[in-house]
Design a protein around this motif. Structure first.
Motif, PDB file in Angstrom:
ATOM      1  N   UNK A 250      -7.543  10.425   8.753  1.00  0.00           N
ATOM      2  CA  UNK A 250      -6.858  10.427  10.051  1.00  0.00           C
ATOM      3  C   UNK A 250      -6.896   9.016  10.641  1.00  0.00           C
ATOM      4  N   UNK A 251      -5.741   8.356  10.667  1.00  0.00           N
ATOM      5  CA  UNK A 251      -5.613   7.031  11.275  1.00  0.00           C
ATOM      6  C   UNK A 251      -5.440   7.181  12.781  1.00  0.00           C
ATOM      7  N   UNK A 252      -6.148   6.360  13.573  1.00  0.00           N
ATOM      8  CA  UNK A 252      -6.167   6.542  15.028  1.00  0.00           C
ATOM      9  C   UNK A 252      -5.002   5.888  15.752  1.00  0.00           C
ATOM     10  N   UNK A 253      -4.186   5.096  15.068  1.00  0.00           N
ATOM     11  CA  UNK A 253      -2.948   4.549  15.635  1.00  0.00           C
ATOM     12  C   UNK A 253      -2.153   3.964  14.480  1.00  0.00           C
ATOM     13  N   UNK A 254      -0.917   3.551  14.764  1.00  0.00           N
ATOM     14  CA  UNK A 254      -0.085   3.061  13.662  1.00  0.00           C
ATOM     15  C   UNK A 254      -0.623   1.769  13.061  1.00  0.00           C
ATOM     16  N   UNK A 255      -1.434   1.027  13.811  1.00  0.00           N
ATOM     17  CA  UNK A 255      -2.019  -0.207  13.260  1.00  0.00           C
ATOM     18  C   UNK A 255      -2.855   0.081  12.008  1.00  0.00           C
ATOM     19  N   UNK A 256      -3.445   1.267  11.937  1.00  0.00           N
ATOM     20  CA  UNK A 256      -4.222   1.667  10.763  1.00  0.00           C
ATOM     21  C   UNK A 256      -3.381   2.424   9.735  1.00  0.00           C
ATOM     22  N   UNK A 257      -2.060   2.446   9.938  1.00  0.00           N
ATOM     23  CA  UNK A 257      -1.197   3.293   9.130  1.00  0.00           C
ATOM     24  C   UNK A 257      -1.215   2.989   7.645  1.00  0.00           C
ATOM     25  N   UNK A 258      -1.038   1.731   7.255  1.00  0.00           N
ATOM     26  CA  UNK A 258      -0.985   1.386   5.837  1.00  0.00           C
ATOM     27  C   UNK A 258      -2.323   1.629   5.152  1.00  0.00           C
ATOM     28  N   UNK A 259      -3.409   1.332   5.849  1.00  0.00           N
ATOM     29  CA  UNK A 259      -4.740   1.528   5.255  1.00  0.00           C
ATOM     30  C   UNK A 259      -5.071   3.015   5.139  1.00  0.00           C
ATOM     31  N   UNK A 260      -4.668   3.795   6.111  1.00  0.00           N
ATOM     32  CA  UNK A 260      -4.900   5.232   6.042  1.00  0.00           C
ATOM     33  C   UNK A 260      -4.189   5.857   4.850  1.00  0.00           C
ATOM     34  N   UNK A 261      -2.937   5.437   4.607  1.00  0.00           N
ATOM     35  CA  UNK A 261      -2.202   5.958   3.457  1.00  0.00           C
ATOM     36  C   UNK A 261      -2.856   5.545   2.150  1.00  0.00           C
ATOM     37  N   UNK A 262      -3.288   4.279   2.069  1.00  0.00           N
ATOM     38  CA  UNK A 262      -3.931   3.810   0.836  1.00  0.00           C
ATOM     39  C   UNK A 262      -5.196   4.607   0.554  1.00  0.00           C
ATOM     40  N   UNK A 263      -5.974   4.885   1.591  1.00  0.00           N
ATOM     41  CA  UNK A 263      -7.213   5.636   1.398  1.00  0.00           C
ATOM     42  C   UNK A 263      -6.921   7.091   1.038  1.00  0.00           C
ATOM     43  N   UNK A 264      -5.922   7.681   1.680  1.00  0.00           N
ATOM     44  CA  UNK A 264      -5.575   9.072   1.364  1.00  0.00           C
ATOM     45  C   UNK A 264      -5.131   9.204  -0.089  1.00  0.00           C
ATOM     46  N   UNK A 265      -4.378   8.242  -0.562  1.00  0.00           N
ATOM     47  CA  UNK A 265      -3.931   8.306  -1.953  1.00  0.00           C
ATOM     48  C   UNK A 265      -5.088   8.069  -2.916  1.00  0.00           C
ATOM     49  N   UNK A 266      -5.981   7.164  -2.562  1.00  0.00           N
ATOM     50  CA  UNK A 266      -7.148   6.930  -3.401  1.00  0.00           C
ATOM     51  C   UNK A 266      -8.005   8.193  -3.504  1.00  0.00           C
ATOM     52  N   UNK A 267      -8.153   8.887  -2.383  1.00  0.00           N
ATOM     53  CA  UNK A 267      -9.001  10.090  -2.341  1.00  0.00           C
ATOM     54  C   UNK A 267      -8.231  11.364  -2.689  1.00  0.00           C
ATOM     55  N   UNK A 268      -6.902  11.241  -2.797  1.00  0.00           N
ATOM     56  CA  UNK A 268      -6.041  12.373  -3.139  1.00  0.00           C
ATOM     57  C   UNK A 268      -6.198  13.531  -2.136  1.00  0.00           C
ATOM     58  N   UNK A 269      -6.095  13.177  -0.849  1.00  0.00           N
ATOM     59  CA  UNK A 269      -6.171  14.162   0.224  1.00  0.00           C
ATOM     60  C   UNK A 269      -5.025  13.906   1.200  1.00  0.00           C
ATOM     61  N   UNK A 270      -4.689  14.888   2.055  1.00  0.00           N
ATOM     62  CA  UNK A 270      -3.624  14.686   3.050  1.00  0.00           C
ATOM     63  C   UNK A 270      -3.990  13.617   4.082  1.00  0.00           C
ATOM     64  N   UNK A 271      -2.957  13.078   4.730  1.00  0.00           N
ATOM     65  CA  UNK A 271      -3.130  12.012   5.719  1.00  0.00           C
ATOM     66  C   UNK A 271      -2.518  12.416   7.057  1.00  0.00           C
TER      67      UNK A 271
END
Length: 361
Positions: free
Chosen positions: A96-117
């Motif tokens: 869960x990214x807390x604002x759009x500023x964390x958007x790209x990193x949140x997606x990268x982590x979700x894909x690495x962990x293979x979980x929803x974002x």
């Protein structure tokens, strides 16, 4: 539910996004989701949630929009974080990214962990270009903290529903209304920050107009932040002759600070929610505010509202309030009732639990 929700928030100083996230993480209603804060540095937020028993993982956040980050840095960040989580026995269930500023990193982590974002959209100045650049549309669940921002984001998004999850405060943050003083205050608090859209320049422009009238009193005006760089946000303080302006720097104990004033002013030009205003009213302190964020759902008295980004409207509001001061009082009890109805953190947690469950089903 098995696994943790990993919340991404780079900066940890006390500000609106961080304060609202702290309330969520510390709320017992999210305990079953075993929340974990992923942040980039030590600070108020990390200390606050750790004291409540929430696990904190620190990793330096890269500048996610830079070319090196987009080529490989964001993926490396995600791998480092995933390894750090695994080393502590933390198994992610949601990112869960807390604002759009964390958007790209949140997606990268979700894909690495293979979980929803999941992502919150919080910034009132966010544009459709920002929504695209930070790939907010790639998130499984997109939330906003304010209705106006939700409507804008929904217009940008043709493929999914944008959900409103309003920010909220804790019941323990309410205080009894301050006694209404007999005389119009000679000392006020101006909330916000040095950012130009927080409207401090509109406030000082209004003061310059008011000072032209000899009957306008000499004021002490305290600002909740550092004095802005004139190149970025010129307050034209040299135009003020009778007003003393003090800049208090970063404020950690906001509730205690506002309780020391009989009138607080919010001159913001735009807000997605406007938590500082809601916190002020909950603290039992009269607030004169621009019509931004959710404040019109909290304050219904026209004497305590004015148009944003219009110094003349603020001038008129201040003159009216001073003239009516012996006859008017701030309806703190009514405002509190509306906060309790719409803007408690309990409501936000209940909505999040529902949406998390649907997203992981």
């Amino acid at each position: 539910m098995s696994g943790s929700v990993i919340y991404l928030q780079n900066r940890t100083h006390r500000a609106g996004a961080q304060t609202c996230l702290a309330r969520l993480l510390c709320h017992g209603g999210l305990r079953e989701w075993a929340p974990v804060l992923l942040c980039g540095c030590p600070g108020w937020l990390a200390d606050r949630v750790a004291a409540a028993g929430v696990r904190v993982v620190r990793q330096p956040f890269p500048a996610s929009r830079s070319l090196p980050s987009r080529l490989f840095g964001n993926r490396l960040f995600a791998r480092r974080v995933a390894a750090a989580l695994a080393a502590q026995g933390i198994r992610p269930a949601l990112i869960h990214a807390n604002d759009h500023w964390e958007g790209l990193l949140g997606l990268a982590l979700a894909r690495q962990c293979q979980v929803p974002a999941v992502i919150f959209l919080r910034s009132p100045g966010m544009t459709q270009a920002d929504y695209a650049k930070y790939r907010c549309g790639d998130y499984d669940l997109v939330l906003t903290v304010g209705e106006e921002l939700r409507q804008r984001a929904q217009a940008w998004e043709a493929h999914k529903t944008i959900h409103l999850v309003s920010d909220g405060i804790d019941r323990a943050e309410f205080a009894a209304p301050k006694p209404w003083p007999d005389a119009f205050p000679s000392r006020v608090l101006v909330i916000g920050s040095p950012l130009d859209w927080k409207g401090w320049a509109d406030f000082t422009a209004a003061l310059a107009i008011l000072e032209k009238a000899a009957e306008w009193p000499a004021w002490q005006c305290d600002f909740t932040g550092d004095q802005p760089d004139p190149a970025r946000n010129n307050l034209h303080l040299e135009a003020l002759q009778r007003t003393q302006c003090r800049f208090l720097g970063r404020v950690e104990k906001f509730h205690d600070l506002v309780r020391g004033y009989d009138l607080v002013i919010n001159p913001s030009r735009m807000e997605s929610f406007g938590m500082a205003s809601v916190e002020t009213v909950a603290a039992g302190v009269p607030l004169l505010s621009s019509r931004v964020g959710v404040i019109e759902q909290v304050i219904r008295q026209p004497e305590f509202l004015f148009a944003p980004h219009q110094p003349a409207s603020l001038v008129a509001a201040l003159r009216t309030l001073r003239q009516k001061w012996p006859l008017v009082s701030f309806a703190a009890a009514d405002a509190r009732e509306r906060i309790e109805t719409c803007f408690l953190v309990d409501h936000a947690v209940g909505k999040l639990r529902q949406l998390y469950g649907q997203t992981t089903a």
